[in-house]
Motif scaffolding. Sequence first.
Motif, PDB file in Angstrom:
ATOM      1  N   GLU A 543       0.853  -1.198   0.000  1.00  0.00           N
ATOM      2  CA  GLU A 543       0.000   0.000   0.000  1.00  0.00           C
ATOM      3  C   GLU A 543       0.888   1.246   0.000  1.00  0.00           C
ATOM      4  OE1 GLU A 543      -3.266   0.361  -0.241  1.00  0.00           O
ATOM      5  OE2 GLU A 543      -3.624  -1.804  -0.350  1.00  0.00           O
ATOM      6  N   PRO A 544       0.586   2.229  -0.841  1.00  0.00           N
ATOM      7  CA  PRO A 544       1.406   3.454  -0.894  1.00  0.00           C
ATOM      8  C   PRO A 544       1.416   4.208   0.430  1.00  0.00           C
ATOM      9  CG  PRO A 544      -0.072   3.302  -2.778  1.00  0.00           C
ATOM     10  CD  PRO A 544      -0.497   2.230  -1.829  1.00  0.00           C
ATOM     11  N   ILE A 545       2.521   4.850   0.709  1.00  0.00           N
ATOM     12  CA  ILE A 545       2.695   5.603   1.953  1.00  0.00           C
ATOM     13  C   ILE A 545       1.592   6.636   2.129  1.00  0.00           C
ATOM     14  CG2 ILE A 545       4.188   7.308   3.091  1.00  0.00           C
ATOM     15  CD1 ILE A 545       6.574   5.722   1.840  1.00  0.00           C
ATOM     16  N   GLU A 546       1.335   7.418   1.066  1.00  0.00           N
ATOM     17  CA  GLU A 546       0.344   8.478   1.179  1.00  0.00           C
ATOM     18  C   GLU A 546      -1.071   7.914   1.354  1.00  0.00           C
ATOM     19  OE1 GLU A 546       1.139   8.128  -3.332  1.00  0.00           O
ATOM     20  OE2 GLU A 546       2.152   7.744  -1.416  1.00  0.00           O
ATOM     21  N   ALA A 547      -1.325   6.705   0.836  1.00  0.00           N
ATOM     22  CA  ALA A 547      -2.648   6.085   0.988  1.00  0.00           C
ATOM     23  C   ALA A 547      -2.890   5.694   2.439  1.00  0.00           C
ATOM     24  CB  ALA A 547      -2.773   4.864   0.084  1.00  0.00           C
ATOM     25  N   ASP A 549      -1.425   7.092   5.133  1.00  0.00           N
ATOM     26  CA  ASP A 549      -1.620   8.330   5.898  1.00  0.00           C
ATOM     27  C   ASP A 549      -2.993   8.940   5.629  1.00  0.00           C
ATOM     28  OD1 ASP A 549       0.673   8.342   7.337  1.00  0.00           O
ATOM     29  OD2 ASP A 549       1.728   9.837   6.138  1.00  0.00           O
ATOM     30  N   ARG A 550      -3.396   8.946   4.382  1.00  0.00           N
ATOM     31  CA  ARG A 550      -4.682   9.540   4.019  1.00  0.00           C
ATOM     32  C   ARG A 550      -5.848   8.801   4.693  1.00  0.00           C
ATOM     33  NH1 ARG A 550      -3.584   9.999  -1.080  1.00  0.00           N
ATOM     34  NH2 ARG A 550      -4.469   7.982  -1.681  1.00  0.00           N
ATOM     35  N   ALA A 551      -5.731   7.491   4.801  1.00  0.00           N
ATOM     36  CA  ALA A 551      -6.796   6.697   5.418  1.00  0.00           C
ATOM     37  C   ALA A 551      -6.958   7.036   6.891  1.00  0.00           C
ATOM     38  CB  ALA A 551      -6.494   5.210   5.255  1.00  0.00           C
ATOM     39  N   LEU A 552      -5.869   7.211   7.609  1.00  0.00           N
ATOM     40  CA  LEU A 552      -5.949   7.503   9.041  1.00  0.00           C
ATOM     41  C   LEU A 552      -6.347   8.940   9.316  1.00  0.00           C
ATOM     42  CD1 LEU A 552      -5.550   5.350  11.226  1.00  0.00           C
ATOM     43  CD2 LEU A 552      -4.419   4.720   9.111  1.00  0.00           C
ATOM     44  N   VAL A 553      -5.910   9.864   8.456  1.00  0.00           N
ATOM     45  CA  VAL A 553      -6.362  11.254   8.588  1.00  0.00           C
ATOM     46  C   VAL A 553      -7.864  11.320   8.311  1.00  0.00           C
ATOM     47  CG1 VAL A 553      -6.209  13.572   7.598  1.00  0.00           C
ATOM     48  CG2 VAL A 553      -4.122  12.284   8.082  1.00  0.00           C
ATOM     49  N   GLY A 554      -8.313  10.557   7.304  1.00  0.00           N
ATOM     50  CA  GLY A 554      -9.738  10.493   7.019  1.00  0.00           C
ATOM     51  C   GLY A 554     -10.532   9.895   8.157  1.00  0.00           C
ATOM     52  N   TYR A 555      -9.901   9.038   8.933  1.00  0.00           N
ATOM     53  CA  TYR A 555     -10.547   8.411  10.088  1.00  0.00           C
ATOM     54  C   TYR A 555     -10.686   9.392  11.244  1.00  0.00           C
ATOM     55  CZ  TYR A 555     -11.849   4.287  12.871  1.00  0.00           C
ATOM     56  OH  TYR A 555     -12.530   3.352  13.617  1.00  0.00           O
ATOM     57  N   GLY A 556      -9.834  10.437  11.244  1.00  0.00           N
ATOM     58  CA  GLY A 556      -9.950  11.460  12.282  1.00  0.00           C
ATOM     59  C   GLY A 556      -8.673  11.821  12.998  1.00  0.00           C
ATOM     60  N   PHE A 557      -7.559  11.159  12.672  1.00  0.00           N
ATOM     61  CA  PHE A 557      -6.277  11.498  13.296  1.00  0.00           C
ATOM     62  C   PHE A 557      -5.699  12.759  12.648  1.00  0.00           C
ATOM     63  CE2 PHE A 557      -6.795   7.146  14.532  1.00  0.00           C
ATOM     64  CZ  PHE A 557      -6.143   7.021  15.746  1.00  0.00           C
ATOM     65  N   PRO A 558      -4.942  13.562  13.411  1.00  0.00           N
ATOM     66  CA  PRO A 558      -4.399  14.806  12.840  1.00  0.00           C
ATOM     67  C   PRO A 558      -3.354  14.551  11.761  1.00  0.00           C
ATOM     68  CG  PRO A 558      -3.541  14.440  15.054  1.00  0.00           C
ATOM     69  CD  PRO A 558      -4.622  13.429  14.845  1.00  0.00           C
ATOM     70  N   VAL A 559      -2.563  13.493  11.906  1.00  0.00           N
ATOM     71  CA  VAL A 559      -1.590  13.090  10.876  1.00  0.00           C
ATOM     72  C   VAL A 559      -1.626  11.575  10.763  1.00  0.00           C
ATOM     73  CG1 VAL A 559      -0.057  15.064  11.242  1.00  0.00           C
ATOM     74  CG2 VAL A 559       0.341  12.934  12.511  1.00  0.00           C
ATOM     75  N   GLY A 560      -1.157  11.076   9.651  1.00  0.00           N
ATOM     76  CA  GLY A 560      -1.108   9.634   9.463  1.00  0.00           C
ATOM     77  C   GLY A 560       0.086   9.021  10.169  1.00  0.00           C
ATOM     78  N   PRO A 561       0.133   7.676  10.268  1.00  0.00           N
ATOM     79  CA  PRO A 561       1.205   7.007  11.015  1.00  0.00           C
ATOM     80  C   PRO A 561       2.588   7.171  10.403  1.00  0.00           C
ATOM     81  CG  PRO A 561      -0.202   5.406   9.878  1.00  0.00           C
ATOM     82  CD  PRO A 561      -0.883   6.725   9.776  1.00  0.00           C
ATOM     83  N   MET A 562       2.668   7.251   9.066  1.00  0.00           N
ATOM     84  CA  MET A 562       3.978   7.401   8.445  1.00  0.00           C
ATOM     85  C   MET A 562       4.540   8.802   8.707  1.00  0.00           C
ATOM     86  SD  MET A 562       3.232   4.449   7.534  1.00  0.00           S
ATOM     87  CE  MET A 562       4.764   3.816   6.950  1.00  0.00           C
ATOM     88  N   THR A 563       3.664   9.792   8.621  1.00  0.00           N
ATOM     89  CA  THR A 563       4.078  11.163   8.957  1.00  0.00           C
ATOM     90  C   THR A 563       4.473  11.242  10.428  1.00  0.00           C
ATOM     91  OG1 THR A 563       2.638  12.141   7.281  1.00  0.00           O
ATOM     92  CG2 THR A 563       3.310  13.563   9.095  1.00  0.00           C
TER      93      THR A 563
END
Length: 735
Positions: A543-547, A549-563
């Motif tokens: 799975e791409p890095i940005e995908a 991060d985008r999934a977790l930010v969309g879930y409600g976290f301020p930043v994704g896990p990779m960031t």
Amino acid sequence: MNDVTNNTHTETPAAAQTDTDTGQQNVPACPSTFTLQVQDDIGIITMDVPGERMNTLRASFVDDIQALLADIKGNASIKGLVLRSGKPDSFIAGADINMLAACTTAEQAEALSKAGQDIFNQLAALEIPLIAAIHGPCLGGGLELALACHGRVCSDHEKTRLGLPEVQLGLLPGSGGTQRLPKLVGLTTSLDMMLAGKQLRAKQALKVGLVDDMVPISILLDTAIALARSGKPRHQAKRDITTWALEANPLGRKLVFDKALSTLRAKTRGKYPAPEKLLDVVKIGFEQGMKQGLAAEAKAFGELVMSSESGALRQLFFATTEMKKETHWQGASPNTLAHIGVLGGGLMGGGIAFVTATKADLPVRIKDISHQGINQAMASAHGLLVTKVRKKHLRATDMQQQLGRITGTLNYSGFERVDVVVEAVFEDVEIKRNMVAEVEAHCPEHTVFATNTSSLPIHQIAEGAARPGQILGLHYFSPVDKMPLAEIIPHAGTHPATVATALKLARAQGKTPIVVQDSAGFYVNRILAPYLNEAARILLEGEPIEAIDRALVGYGFPVGPMTLLDEVGIDVAAKISPILVRELGERFKAPEVFSKLLDDNRHGKKNGRGFYRYDTKKSAKKAKPVDESLYKLLNIKPQSQLPAQDLAERCVLLMLNEAAITLDEGVIASARDGDIGAVFGIGFPPFAGGPFFYMHQLGIPAVIDKMEEYVRKYGERFTPCEPLRRLAAEGKSYY
């Protein structure tokens, strides 16, 4: 944010009396916390809720204000009115949100809103001028009351703040604020304030026309009285020509509303309904008039009170408010705090010194092995304060005063009087033990030694100490000046007074502290580890890095896990993992990705090499680019295959499972502490209320069902833990 209060005050009515020495007429307005004093031809209304640090508005006050209005209208000698607070440091901090807990339907909450609107409409309709004299916080319902007045004067004090922060509780202003504020300060300014819950300082409030005058507190009352005598002030929103052109016509207003909607949707991602409802209500007021706007405001308020998002945000608010009142620990009182020492002038040590000097207003002495470390800490503090001065959030004289509280030394000079030493040196047990020995040799016997460690066992650091009862962990999160959480970690031999003292210091520094058990990873890093490990597994699956991060930010976290890994430091995360595996078992074993990244000298943002690239300039609108060379390093061909929901839930479910285990083991004392730690420490979605409140709202059986679904889809690591199964079997939950 509104303070929470519960008690009401009743005074026995008495006949009006005139003081023969001053000529002032004391009129008991009604059996309430509102008193009316007539000075010549001006009535001075004082609000003072007894037994409380701050005033808050309550439903019971409607009858009180009705009686007050009757007294005013019955006294022909009164030519003007001034509303002030009887509290020395605040005006009105908002409405008592405990009222909302009693509402079981949206209609009941709507009725509360309508009652507030009605009483404020009556104040606004008074024929004689009514002026609010504001000092200290004037927030939420307090500002709505001030807006219903005909004019406002505020003190120039640093404590004075004006705002409508209801969105922070998943609500909107419910007593006319959505209608009166735009008319007073203009559409653009009002939306900027309300949609973000922004609080204005006195100078800002004067600049936008929210107040008519700003004066020293010593002449605040006299200025308000003079304004009341001069008649009702006339107001015109202070707008530049561009803003005026936009707001003065329907097409321009549509552009403003459309832009605001686009911006807030990008920020909230549909997880917070309050801002969009607020925008709709303001729009109705502009298009259909104030009567329809107030009706829409009350209806939306009622709906939001019953929303799960507001319930979660209010739960967090009540939890933090409750924690602030817990000044003792196991019956022990905190020690006096007069001087603080910090060992290490690096990023963490400098940050700890900064919040000590600027938030706690305490002198702090930094010890480092070189002038470079001390200079770095001083330069960092100077840079942060200069920015505040530039933005006019701080006076230059105050900056110099705060900087003057920070001093440095290469030895222990000045440490002979410190009450607490916060150690922030390298993550090495032997180095930290040496620091303990040196502090015990150079500091008073009562000095508390607080080690800022993210992973090392506190009992190991305390081994061999002469005063182990005065040693504990005090784990700050980076950057210290911004992150609100602090973990306080006593070992088995820590004295209760030591814990109470650490709690006192952390709160003075502006932190929300939780006490956690001395075990591997403590609480926050322990529940974070499986979350990050699963994100790494998903990456290795292609799975791409940005995908991710985008999934977790969309879930409600301020930043994704990779960031987050880049921000925290890949090297830091890698150091914690072996400790967790050794102490807690194989479920914490990290994927090989971390060792490969470290072998390639990728530590994250700190050295400019991580999951993302930091060697290129990016525009404000474009995200930082992924470092594509990382895929080759890991032998990955990136391709999005899994739904975003699965990506997010794989990470979050493991975090929830581990949180349940930590509570069962006593790592945290309560679900409340666990929720505060997760939201304030790692940005768990606030609208969900934290891991435990989230599981409570979903229902424990539903959480277990979802985990078992993921066992079938992704593996045994998603097996629901025994504490969750036990709760479900007993029909219990966390709240």
